[in-house]
Design a protein around this motif. Structure first.
Motif, PDB file in Angstrom:
ATOM      1  N   SER A 102       0.846  -1.190   0.000  1.00 59.59           N
ATOM      2  CA  SER A 102       0.000   0.000   0.000  1.00 59.59           C
ATOM      3  C   SER A 102       0.881   1.239   0.000  1.00 59.59           C
ATOM      4  O   SER A 102       2.104   1.157   0.154  1.00 59.59           O
ATOM      5  CB  SER A 102      -0.919   0.015   1.224  1.00 59.59           C
ATOM      6  OG  SER A 102      -0.240   0.511   2.362  1.00 59.59           O
ATOM      7  N   HIS A 244       3.374  -0.409   8.070  1.00 62.52           N
ATOM      8  CA  HIS A 244       2.020  -0.142   8.558  1.00 62.52           C
ATOM      9  C   HIS A 244       2.016   0.098  10.067  1.00 62.52           C
ATOM     10  O   HIS A 244       2.655  -0.623  10.836  1.00 62.52           O
ATOM     11  CB  HIS A 244       1.089  -1.299   8.202  1.00 62.52           C
ATOM     12  CG  HIS A 244       0.582  -1.212   6.802  1.00 62.52           C
ATOM     13  ND1 HIS A 244       0.822  -2.178   5.856  1.00 62.52           N
ATOM     14  CD2 HIS A 244      -0.144  -0.258   6.171  1.00 62.52           C
ATOM     15  CE1 HIS A 244       0.257  -1.831   4.707  1.00 62.52           C
ATOM     16  NE2 HIS A 244      -0.324  -0.671   4.873  1.00 62.52           N
ATOM     17  N   GLU A 326     -15.598   2.588   2.856  1.00 58.32           N
ATOM     18  CA  GLU A 326     -15.220   1.195   3.079  1.00 58.32           C
ATOM     19  C   GLU A 326     -16.408   0.299   3.406  1.00 58.32           C
ATOM     20  O   GLU A 326     -16.228  -0.886   3.692  1.00 58.32           O
ATOM     21  CB  GLU A 326     -14.188   1.117   4.216  1.00 58.32           C
ATOM     22  CG  GLU A 326     -12.865   1.758   3.877  1.00 58.32           C
ATOM     23  CD  GLU A 326     -12.188   1.106   2.686  1.00 58.32           C
ATOM     24  OE1 GLU A 326     -12.227  -0.134   2.586  1.00 58.32           O
ATOM     25  OE2 GLU A 326     -11.630   1.833   1.839  1.00 58.32           O
ATOM     26  N   THR A 389     -11.262  -4.813   4.498  1.00 63.00           N
ATOM     27  CA  THR A 389     -10.638  -5.024   3.193  1.00 63.00           C
ATOM     28  C   THR A 389      -9.145  -5.262   3.291  1.00 63.00           C
ATOM     29  O   THR A 389      -8.583  -6.054   2.527  1.00 63.00           O
ATOM     30  CB  THR A 389     -10.902  -3.795   2.299  1.00 63.00           C
ATOM     31  OG1 THR A 389     -12.304  -3.564   2.222  1.00 63.00           O
ATOM     32  CG2 THR A 389     -10.338  -4.014   0.908  1.00 63.00           C
ATOM     33  N   TYR A 390      -8.484  -4.599   4.230  1.00 63.19           N
ATOM     34  CA  TYR A 390      -7.023  -4.565   4.211  1.00 63.19           C
ATOM     35  C   TYR A 390      -6.422  -5.617   5.137  1.00 63.19           C
ATOM     36  O   TYR A 390      -6.708  -5.634   6.344  1.00 63.19           O
ATOM     37  CB  TYR A 390      -6.548  -3.163   4.597  1.00 63.19           C
ATOM     38  CG  TYR A 390      -7.165  -2.102   3.710  1.00 63.19           C
ATOM     39  CD1 TYR A 390      -6.917  -2.094   2.343  1.00 63.19           C
ATOM     40  CD2 TYR A 390      -8.026  -1.145   4.229  1.00 63.19           C
ATOM     41  CE1 TYR A 390      -7.490  -1.152   1.515  1.00 63.19           C
ATOM     42  CE2 TYR A 390      -8.613  -0.194   3.409  1.00 63.19           C
ATOM     43  CZ  TYR A 390      -8.345  -0.209   2.048  1.00 63.19           C
ATOM     44  OH  TYR A 390      -8.930   0.721   1.224  1.00 63.19           O
ATOM     45  N   TYR A 420      -8.212 -10.018  -0.423  1.00 62.98           N
ATOM     46  CA  TYR A 420      -7.772  -8.716  -0.931  1.00 62.98           C
ATOM     47  C   TYR A 420      -7.480  -8.802  -2.422  1.00 62.98           C
ATOM     48  O   TYR A 420      -7.804  -7.898  -3.193  1.00 62.98           O
ATOM     49  CB  TYR A 420      -6.536  -8.281  -0.151  1.00 62.98           C
ATOM     50  CG  TYR A 420      -6.042  -6.878  -0.419  1.00 62.98           C
ATOM     51  CD1 TYR A 420      -6.912  -5.797  -0.414  1.00 62.98           C
ATOM     52  CD2 TYR A 420      -4.692  -6.632  -0.645  1.00 62.98           C
ATOM     53  CE1 TYR A 420      -6.449  -4.504  -0.634  1.00 62.98           C
ATOM     54  CE2 TYR A 420      -4.227  -5.343  -0.862  1.00 62.98           C
ATOM     55  CZ  TYR A 420      -5.101  -4.287  -0.860  1.00 62.98           C
ATOM     56  OH  TYR A 420      -4.650  -3.011  -1.074  1.00 62.98           O
TER      57      TYR A 420
END
Length: 481
Positions: A102, A244, A326, A389-390, A420
Motif C-alpha cells: 500500500s 504499517h 469502506e 478489506t485490508y 484482498y
C-alpha cells in the motif's frame, strides 16, 4: 572390597561427557542456523514475489505455512536471542524495497512533516496549496512547491474524491488524515529524525524495530511461540516494508495483555494507546474487566484533547467518509461471510448482534480464562465478522495468536490476503473468509478432543483477578486447554 578407579578414569569420563555435550550444542546451533537461514529466505522470497507481482498472495500463504512448520518441527530449544536475531534478519529484505502492499507510509510521512511545520493534518489536505513548501519529489513527483494544485481548504464532500492523484504518491490527497493522535505522534517523532530525501525509509526502519521489540516481548514469555510473530513473512512484508502503523498497535496490545494481571491500570492505558493508533483495539475492552475499561477509554479520549483544542470538530478528519467508502456504514462491502446468505441491511443487523454477543461472552469468560486467550479469539472473531478489506489489520491478531498459543487464528489474516486479491468478487471473498473460520473451528475442535482423550482438566486461571497471570508463561503455553 571394590577396587579403586583406575588413574585418569574420572578424567576420561568427564571429558567424554563434556565433548558429547559440546557436540550436541554445536549440532543444535547448526540446526538453528539452518532453520534461521531458511526462514529469512522465505521472507525474502515473499518480498520478492510481492515486488514482482508473481502470485504474491499465494507465495505469502505458502511461506507462512512453511515457517509455521519449521517452528513446529524445530522450535523446541530456541533461545530468546536466536528468535530475536532471526526476526531482525527477516526485516532486512523489506527495507531494501519501497512499500509494496500500500501507499499508506507516504501519508504517514506527510502527516509527520505537517505537524513538524506547526500545522494539523486534521485541518489540511495534502494537496492544499497552503502547504506547498512541504512538497518534495519523493511525495509529490508531479507537483513542485512552485506549482499550484488549485486546492484550498477541505472539500465540501471529500468522500466523493478519487483515492489517488497522479501528482502525488499520497493516497486520498484531497482529504485530511484519518489516523488517531498516538499514531500522529509516532509519525511526528519519526519525521523528526528522517531527512526528506529518505522518503518512507525512516518509517520502515521504525516499524522493523517495533516488530523486533515485540518479538523480544513475546520471546520472554515463550521463544517458540514468539517465532510465529517474529519470523512471519506477513510481519516482514507489513512492518519492514510497508511500515504499517498496525505493528505499533500490536506492540501496545501485547504489552497491555502481558501487564494486565500485575499492573491493570498500566495495561488499560496501553490498551487506550493502542486504540489511539488504530481504533480496532478498542474491541478488546470487554476482556479488561472492572474499572480497567474506563481507564482505557479515558486515556483514549485524553489523547484527542490537544487536537480538539487546536482544530475542534475537524479532529475527526476523514474518518466518517472513510467508514462510508469502506462500507462500514451500510454494510455493502463488509461481513463477507454473512454476505453469502444475507442482503446488506440484514447482515449489518446480524453483524451488530454477533458483535454484542461476543463482547458479552468475552466479558463473562475473562474472569476465568487467560486474558491472552480471550483477546485472541475476540479480536479474531471481530475480523471474521467485519472482514475489513485490508489484510494488515490482522497484524495484532498474529501477535495475540503467538501470545495465547493459538496458531490456527493466523488463518484469518492469511485469508485476508487472498480476499484482498479477489476484491470485487464477493462470493469468492466470502468463501475465502469462511474457509479461515472453518480452519479456526477445526483447530479448536482438535484441541478439545485431545484434552478429552488425555483426561486432562484445566483449573481456573487467575486471569483478571489482580493476581499474577501465569497463563502466558513458558510452562503453560504448550499446555493443551
Amino acid at each position: 572390597m571394590t577396587p579403586p578407579p583406575a588413574p585418569g578414569r574420572d578424567f576420561v569420563h568427564g571429558s567424554v561427557k563434556f565433548w558429547r555435550r559440546e557436540w550436541s550444542n554445536g549440532a543444535q546451533s547448526r540446526r538453528f542456523m539452518w532453520v534461521g537461514g531458511a526462514v529469512v529466505g522465505v521472507c525474502a522470497g515473499a518480498i520478492a514475489a510481492a515486488r514482482a507481482q508473481w502470485w504474491p498472495d499465494v507465495v505469502l500463504v505458502v511461506g507462512t505455512v512453511v515457517v509455521a512448520g519449521l517452528v513446529w518441527r524445530f522450535g523446541r530449544g530456541l533461545s530468546v536471542g536466536v528468535v530475536v536475531v532471526v526476526a531482525g534478519l527477516c526485516q532486512v529484505p523489506g527495507l531494501t524495497q519501497a512499500p509494496i502492499t500500500s501507499t499508506d507510509a507516504y501519508r504517514y510521512v506527510w502527516d509527520g512533516r505537517v505537524q513538524l511545520s506547526g500545522h494539523s493534518p486534521y485541518g489540511y489536505v495534502p494537496l492544499d496549496d497552503s502547504l506547498a513548501p512541504l512538497r518534495d519529489p519523493v511525495l509529490f513527483p508531479g507537483l513542485s512547491p512552485d506549482q499550484r494544485s488549485g486546492v484550498t481548504g477541505i472539500p465540501d464532500d471529500p468522500a466523493q474524491l478519487p483515492v489517488d492523484d497522479a501528482r502525488t504518491r499520497i493516497n486520498r490527497p484531497g482529504v485530511p488524515t484519518i489516523y488517531p493522535p498516538v499514531a500522529e505522534a509516532y509519525f511526528t517523532v519519526v519525521a523528526l529524525f528522517t531527512p526528506w530525501s529518505a522518503g518512507t525509509l525512516g518509517l520502515q526502519i521504525a516499524a522493523a524495530l517495533i516488530a523486533i521489540a515485540l518479538t523480544w516481548l513475546l520471546a520472554v514469555q515463550n521463544p517458540r511461540w514468539a517465532a510465529l510473530w517474529g519470523w512471519s513473512p506477513i510481519v516482514a512484508l507489513e512492518a519492514g516494508n510497508a511500515a504499517h502503523v498496525d505493528v505499533l498497535a500490536a506492540l501496545f496490545i501485547t504489552a497491555a495483555v502481558v501487564t494486565a494481571a500485575r499492573r491493570p491500570k498500566l495495561a488499560a492505558v496501553l490498551l487506550g494507546a493502542a486504540g489511539s493508533v488504530k481504533l480496532l483495539p478498542l474491541l478488546l475492552l470487554p476482556a479488561f474487566r472492572r474499572r480497567r475499561p474506563l481507564v482505557a477509554v479515558g486515556s483514549f479520549i485524553a489523547s484527542y484533547l490537544p487536537h480538539v483544542l487546536a482544530v475542534g470538530t475537524l479532529v475527526l478528519g476523514f474518518l466518517p467518509g472513510y467508514l462510508n467508502q469502506e462500507g462500514f456504514e451500510d454494510g455493502s462491502s463488509r461481513s463477507a461471510i454473512l454476505a453469502l446468505l444475507l442482503p446488506p441491511e440484514a447482515r449489518q443487523v446480524v453483524a451488530a448482534a454477533l458483535a454484542l454477543a461476543l463482547a458479552a461472552l468475552a466479558f463473562h469468560r475473562a474472569r476465568r480464562d487467560p486474558i491472552a486467550l480471550t483477546c485472541c479469539w475476540l479480536y479474531g472473531a471481530a475480523l471474521l465478522i467485519a472482514t475489513p478489506t485490508y489484510p494488515w489489520y490482522g497484524l495484532p491478531l498474529i501477535a495475540l495468536a503467538a501470545l495465547a498459543g493459538r496458531p490456527e487464528w493466523i488463518a484469518v489474516p492469511l485469508a485476508s490476503y487472498l480476499a484482498y486479491a479477489s476484491f470485487g468478487h464477493d462470493t469468492r471473498q466470502g468463501l475465502i473468509h469462511l474457509t479461515a473460520a472453518v480452519i479456526v473451528a477445526g483447530g479448536l475442535t482438535i484441541r478439545h478432543q485431545l484434552v478429552a482423550k488425555s483426561g486432562l482438566t484445566t483449573p481456573p486461571l487467575p486471569a483478571n483477578t489482580g493476581e499474577r497471570d501465569e497463563s502466558h508463561r513458558p510452562g503453560n503455553l504448550d499446555r493443551i486447554r
